[in-house]
Motif scaffolding. Structure first.
Motif, PDB file in Angstrom:
ATOM      1  N   VAL A 113     -16.790 -57.046  22.633  1.00  0.00           N
ATOM      2  CA  VAL A 113     -16.852 -56.467  21.291  1.00  0.00           C
ATOM      3  C   VAL A 113     -15.557 -55.756  20.886  1.00  0.00           C
ATOM      4  O   VAL A 113     -15.417 -55.334  19.740  1.00  0.00           O
ATOM      5  CB  VAL A 113     -18.031 -55.474  21.180  1.00  0.00           C
ATOM      6  N   ASP A 114     -14.600 -55.613  21.817  1.00  0.00           N
ATOM      7  CA  ASP A 114     -13.357 -54.922  21.453  1.00  0.00           C
ATOM      8  C   ASP A 114     -12.357 -55.882  20.819  1.00  0.00           C
ATOM      9  O   ASP A 114     -12.615 -57.092  20.717  1.00  0.00           O
ATOM     10  CB  ASP A 114     -12.745 -54.218  22.691  1.00  0.00           C
ATOM     11  N   SER A 115     -11.222 -55.342  20.393  1.00  0.00           N
ATOM     12  CA  SER A 115     -10.221 -56.146  19.683  1.00  0.00           C
ATOM     13  C   SER A 115      -9.643 -57.250  20.580  1.00  0.00           C
ATOM     14  O   SER A 115      -9.466 -57.060  21.787  1.00  0.00           O
ATOM     15  CB  SER A 115      -9.087 -55.239  19.211  1.00  0.00           C
ATOM     16  N   SER A 116      -9.344 -58.375  19.920  1.00  0.00           N
ATOM     17  CA  SER A 116      -8.761 -59.504  20.653  1.00  0.00           C
ATOM     18  C   SER A 116      -7.295 -59.240  21.003  1.00  0.00           C
ATOM     19  O   SER A 116      -6.818 -59.663  22.050  1.00  0.00           O
ATOM     20  CB  SER A 116      -8.887 -60.762  19.796  1.00  0.00           C
ATOM     21  N   PHE A 117      -6.590 -58.532  20.078  1.00  0.00           N
ATOM     22  CA  PHE A 117      -5.156 -58.259  20.271  1.00  0.00           C
ATOM     23  C   PHE A 117      -4.923 -56.782  20.539  1.00  0.00           C
ATOM     24  O   PHE A 117      -5.455 -55.957  19.810  1.00  0.00           O
ATOM     25  CB  PHE A 117      -4.363 -58.675  19.030  1.00  0.00           C
ATOM     26  N   PRO A 118      -4.135 -56.422  21.512  1.00  0.00           N
ATOM     27  CA  PRO A 118      -3.549 -57.235  22.591  1.00  0.00           C
ATOM     28  C   PRO A 118      -4.575 -57.434  23.718  1.00  0.00           C
ATOM     29  O   PRO A 118      -5.459 -56.599  23.888  1.00  0.00           O
ATOM     30  CB  PRO A 118      -2.380 -56.379  23.072  1.00  0.00           C
ATOM     31  N   ALA A 119      -4.418 -58.515  24.474  1.00  0.00           N
ATOM     32  CA  ALA A 119      -5.384 -58.832  25.528  1.00  0.00           C
ATOM     33  C   ALA A 119      -5.239 -57.838  26.687  1.00  0.00           C
ATOM     34  O   ALA A 119      -4.209 -57.828  27.364  1.00  0.00           O
ATOM     35  CB  ALA A 119      -5.172 -60.250  26.021  1.00  0.00           C
ATOM     36  N   ASN A 120      -6.283 -57.046  26.893  1.00  0.00           N
ATOM     37  CA  ASN A 120      -6.240 -56.040  27.963  1.00  0.00           C
ATOM     38  C   ASN A 120      -6.054 -56.661  29.359  1.00  0.00           C
ATOM     39  O   ASN A 120      -5.254 -56.163  30.155  1.00  0.00           O
ATOM     40  CB  ASN A 120      -7.504 -55.172  27.907  1.00  0.00           C
ATOM     41  N   PRO A 121      -6.773 -57.764  29.675  1.00  0.00           N
ATOM     42  CA  PRO A 121      -6.590 -58.356  31.015  1.00  0.00           C
ATOM     43  C   PRO A 121      -5.153 -58.805  31.267  1.00  0.00           C
ATOM     44  O   PRO A 121      -4.633 -58.657  32.382  1.00  0.00           O
ATOM     45  CB  PRO A 121      -7.530 -59.562  31.003  1.00  0.00           C
ATOM     46  N   ALA A 122      -4.496 -59.331  30.214  1.00  0.00           N
ATOM     47  CA  ALA A 122      -3.095 -59.750  30.374  1.00  0.00           C
ATOM     48  C   ALA A 122      -2.208 -58.525  30.586  1.00  0.00           C
ATOM     49  O   ALA A 122      -1.296 -58.539  31.428  1.00  0.00           O
ATOM     50  CB  ALA A 122      -2.635 -60.534  29.153  1.00  0.00           C
ATOM     51  N   ALA A 165      -0.096 -49.215  30.650  1.00  0.00           N
ATOM     52  CA  ALA A 165      -0.544 -50.399  29.898  1.00  0.00           C
ATOM     53  C   ALA A 165      -1.950 -50.185  29.339  1.00  0.00           C
ATOM     54  O   ALA A 165      -2.221 -50.504  28.170  1.00  0.00           O
ATOM     55  CB  ALA A 165      -0.519 -51.631  30.809  1.00  0.00           C
ATOM     56  N   ASP A 166      -2.818 -49.619  30.142  1.00  0.00           N
ATOM     57  CA  ASP A 166      -4.190 -49.356  29.717  1.00  0.00           C
ATOM     58  C   ASP A 166      -4.215 -48.377  28.549  1.00  0.00           C
ATOM     59  O   ASP A 166      -4.938 -48.565  27.572  1.00  0.00           O
ATOM     60  CB  ASP A 166      -4.970 -48.784  30.912  1.00  0.00           C
ATOM     61  N   LEU A 167      -3.390 -47.332  28.684  1.00  0.00           N
ATOM     62  CA  LEU A 167      -3.311 -46.318  27.629  1.00  0.00           C
ATOM     63  C   LEU A 167      -2.780 -46.945  26.335  1.00  0.00           C
ATOM     64  O   LEU A 167      -3.312 -46.685  25.240  1.00  0.00           O
ATOM     65  CB  LEU A 167      -2.394 -45.179  28.085  1.00  0.00           C
ATOM     66  N   ALA A 168      -1.754 -47.804  26.456  1.00  0.00           N
ATOM     67  CA  ALA A 168      -1.162 -48.445  25.271  1.00  0.00           C
ATOM     68  C   ALA A 168      -2.187 -49.329  24.570  1.00  0.00           C
ATOM     69  O   ALA A 168      -2.276 -49.320  23.325  1.00  0.00           O
ATOM     70  CB  ALA A 168       0.054 -49.272  25.686  1.00  0.00           C
ATOM     71  N   VAL A 169      -2.986 -50.070  25.331  1.00  0.00           N
ATOM     72  CA  VAL A 169      -4.013 -50.932  24.718  1.00  0.00           C
ATOM     73  C   VAL A 169      -5.045 -50.063  24.002  1.00  0.00           C
ATOM     74  O   VAL A 169      -5.457 -50.372  22.874  1.00  0.00           O
ATOM     75  CB  VAL A 169      -4.689 -51.828  25.786  1.00  0.00           C
ATOM     76  N   GLU A 170      -5.443 -48.960  24.636  1.00  0.00           N
ATOM     77  CA  GLU A 170      -6.419 -48.038  24.015  1.00  0.00           C
ATOM     78  C   GLU A 170      -5.887 -47.526  22.676  1.00  0.00           C
ATOM     79  O   GLU A 170      -6.604 -47.504  21.688  1.00  0.00           O
ATOM     80  CB  GLU A 170      -6.675 -46.843  24.945  1.00  0.00           C
ATOM     81  N   VAL A 171      -4.616 -47.106  22.675  1.00  0.00           N
ATOM     82  CA  VAL A 171      -4.013 -46.554  21.460  1.00  0.00           C
ATOM     83  C   VAL A 171      -3.910 -47.631  20.386  1.00  0.00           C
ATOM     84  O   VAL A 171      -4.284 -47.420  19.224  1.00  0.00           O
ATOM     85  CB  VAL A 171      -2.618 -45.948  21.765  1.00  0.00           C
ATOM     86  N   ASN A 188      -5.675 -50.269  20.011  1.00  0.00           N
ATOM     87  CA  ASN A 188      -7.009 -50.627  19.519  1.00  0.00           C
ATOM     88  C   ASN A 188      -7.541 -49.640  18.478  1.00  0.00           C
ATOM     89  O   ASN A 188      -8.446 -49.966  17.720  1.00  0.00           O
ATOM     90  CB  ASN A 188      -8.011 -50.737  20.682  1.00  0.00           C
ATOM     91  N   GLN A 189      -6.959 -48.423  18.462  1.00  0.00           N
ATOM     92  CA  GLN A 189      -7.375 -47.444  17.453  1.00  0.00           C
ATOM     93  C   GLN A 189      -6.818 -47.811  16.079  1.00  0.00           C
ATOM     94  O   GLN A 189      -7.356 -47.412  15.059  1.00  0.00           O
ATOM     95  CB  GLN A 189      -6.870 -46.032  17.820  1.00  0.00           C
ATOM     96  N   PHE A 190      -5.696 -48.558  16.083  1.00  0.00           N
ATOM     97  CA  PHE A 190      -5.020 -48.837  14.814  1.00  0.00           C
ATOM     98  C   PHE A 190      -5.167 -50.281  14.344  1.00  0.00           C
ATOM     99  O   PHE A 190      -4.917 -50.580  13.188  1.00  0.00           O
ATOM    100  CB  PHE A 190      -3.523 -48.500  14.932  1.00  0.00           C
ATOM    101  N   MET A 191      -5.497 -51.181  15.225  1.00  0.00           N
ATOM    102  CA  MET A 191      -5.620 -52.588  14.796  1.00  0.00           C
ATOM    103  C   MET A 191      -6.835 -53.242  15.436  1.00  0.00           C
ATOM    104  O   MET A 191      -7.219 -52.901  16.560  1.00  0.00           O
ATOM    105  CB  MET A 191      -4.352 -53.370  15.125  1.00  0.00           C
ATOM    106  N   TYR A 192      -7.406 -54.143  14.668  1.00  0.00           N
ATOM    107  CA  TYR A 192      -8.539 -54.891  15.206  1.00  0.00           C
ATOM    108  C   TYR A 192      -8.397 -56.351  14.800  1.00  0.00           C
ATOM    109  O   TYR A 192      -8.290 -56.670  13.618  1.00  0.00           O
ATOM    110  CB  TYR A 192      -9.871 -54.346  14.668  1.00  0.00           C
ATOM    111  N   ARG A 193      -8.346 -57.204  15.781  1.00  0.00           N
ATOM    112  CA  ARG A 193      -8.333 -58.650  15.489  1.00  0.00           C
ATOM    113  C   ARG A 193      -9.638 -59.230  16.028  1.00  0.00           C
ATOM    114  O   ARG A 193      -9.948 -59.039  17.217  1.00  0.00           O
ATOM    115  CB  ARG A 193      -7.146 -59.329  16.194  1.00  0.00           C
ATOM    116  N   PRO A 194     -10.395 -59.920  15.165  1.00  0.00           N
ATOM    117  CA  PRO A 194     -11.657 -60.488  15.655  1.00  0.00           C
ATOM    118  C   PRO A 194     -11.420 -61.505  16.759  1.00  0.00           C
ATOM    119  O   PRO A 194     -10.376 -62.163  16.815  1.00  0.00           O
ATOM    120  CB  PRO A 194     -12.237 -61.174  14.415  1.00  0.00           C
ATOM    121  N   ARG A 195     -12.378 -61.616  17.639  1.00  0.00           N
ATOM    122  CA  ARG A 195     -12.296 -62.586  18.743  1.00  0.00           C
ATOM    123  C   ARG A 195     -12.387 -64.011  18.195  1.00  0.00           C
ATOM    124  O   ARG A 195     -12.986 -64.245  17.143  1.00  0.00           O
ATOM    125  CB  ARG A 195     -13.444 -62.347  19.720  1.00  0.00           C
ATOM    126  N   PRO A 196     -11.851 -64.991  18.940  1.00  0.00           N
ATOM    127  CA  PRO A 196     -11.877 -66.389  18.459  1.00  0.00           C
ATOM    128  C   PRO A 196     -13.285 -66.879  18.130  1.00  0.00           C
ATOM    129  O   PRO A 196     -13.481 -67.576  17.125  1.00  0.00           O
ATOM    130  CB  PRO A 196     -11.295 -67.173  19.642  1.00  0.00           C
TER     131      PRO A 196
END
Lengths: 143, 196
Positions: free
Chosen positions: B106-115, B76-82, B84-92
């Motif tokens: 400062v990192d991308s909002s989507f997908p939520a890493n904690p979730a 899951a951690d690896l998937a979020v890292e990957v 984040n290299q291709f998409m960036y959604r600003p935080r609310p």
């Protein structure tokens, strides 16, 4: 190491020790008990709650990992260190306390710790392996 | 995507609008959203689960659950890292007027890493131990909701993170089966020094 990292390490160490005390007592692993079984569960629970309470109420902890906080990798390494140290301490202290239990391995792995002291089991296991290996070596060299 | 994003923003703004109404709830949420409370709790549960079990069989199931959870977490951690290299959604808080109960990541909002992390661990454990798995799922849901309430993530980020976590735990389970007898050998090695 930063003060925050040290606090985190101490927090994990205490909380992990509490969890191990409670879980090993609940699972009836008598060889790992430091005090009576019921007291161990209570003590473990109290230690874990106290560790959380101290860490989160003593100072503000919502710090960015780009600043004074810890990123995921740092957290993982420090957790492994803290939990590993807690386990090592429990194994050593419980072995000293329960030395008289001996190494009556009536089961495999953790199961053997129901009625045996950890270090005595480990010494006995190592000696058995050594005797087995030495015997085979002797057999090969003489044959 | 327009209506979906608008609904996402509306849901976030509604949940975040409660901030300030109940100071005790805000205090609890500030603890729950922390980078340390839930991750340490999940890790401690895994540590306890390793030694827990009334019978050798039950203990081995728990230990396999822990191994699956660690693998699922890594995937899951690896998937979020990957991602984040291709998409960036600003935080609310960058796009909307929200009441923030957390620092500004400062990192991308989507997908939520904690979730992703929470659901990967919870679902992996659930496949081996239903009771503990359900408790961990409840913690993961609470963690995720708190992050939306605190104005750090949109609800869709959480759903995306949960999906990544579910896929991570599935991959962890598949790897555990595929890699057999390695997990069994690892347990045997740990048993030889009375640690499994």
């Amino acid at each position: 190491m930063t003060d925050f990292a040290l606090d985190y390490l101490a927090f994990v160490f205490l909380a992990a020790l509490g969890v191990l005390l409670a879980v090993t007592a609940h699972s009836k692993l008598h060889g790992l008990l430091l005090v009576g079984r019921r007291l161990s569960v209570l003590l473990g629970g109290a230690l874990t709650v106290a560790a959380f309470d101290w860490f989160f109420t003593s100072e503000p902890r919502n710090l960015p990992d780009t600043g004074a906080g810890l990123d995921g990798n740092e957290q993982a390494v420090l957790f492994a260190l803290g939990a590993g140290a807690a386990l090592a301490l429990l194994l050593i202290l419980s072995s000293l306390r329960n030395w008289s239990m001996g190494a009556n391995a009536a089961g495999d792995g953790v199961e053997a710790l129901r009625n045996s002291s950890y270090l005595r089991l480990l010494f006995k296991g190592t000696k058995d392996h050594w005797d087995h290996w030495y015997g085979r070596m002797k057999q090969h060299s003489s044959g | 995507m327009g209506p979906l994003v608008r609904a996402d923003e509306t849901a976030l703004l509604w949940l975040n609008s409660w901030v300030g109404h109940f100071p005790w709830l805000d205090t609890i949420v500030q603890w729950v959203v922390s980078d340390y409370l839930v991750p340490v709790t999940l890790s401690l549960v895994l540590l306890g689960l390793w030694f827990h079990g009334s019978t050798p069989g039950a203990r081995e199931r728990n230990q396999r659950g822990v191994m699956t959870a660690v693998l699922g977490l890594a995937f899951a951690d690896l998937a979020v890292e990957v991602l984040n290299q291709f998409m960036y959604r600003p935080r609310p808080f960058e796009a909307l007027d929200v009441s923030l109960l957390f620092y500004k990541p400062v990192d991308s909002s989507f997908p939520a890493n904690p979730a992703a992390v929470g659901f990967a661990v919870a679902l992996a454990v659930w496949t081996w131990n239903r009771k503990i798995g359900v408790a961990l799922l409840a913690i993961a849901v609470l963690f995720s909701l708190a992050r939306v309430y605190a104005g750090v993530f949109y609800p869709l980020d959480i759903l995306g993170g949960a999906a990544v976590g579910a896929i991570g735990s599935l991959l962890g389970s598949l790897l555990m089966r595929w890699a057999e007898p390695l997990p069994g050998m690892f347990l045997k090695l740990a048993r030889s020094v009375y640690l499994a």
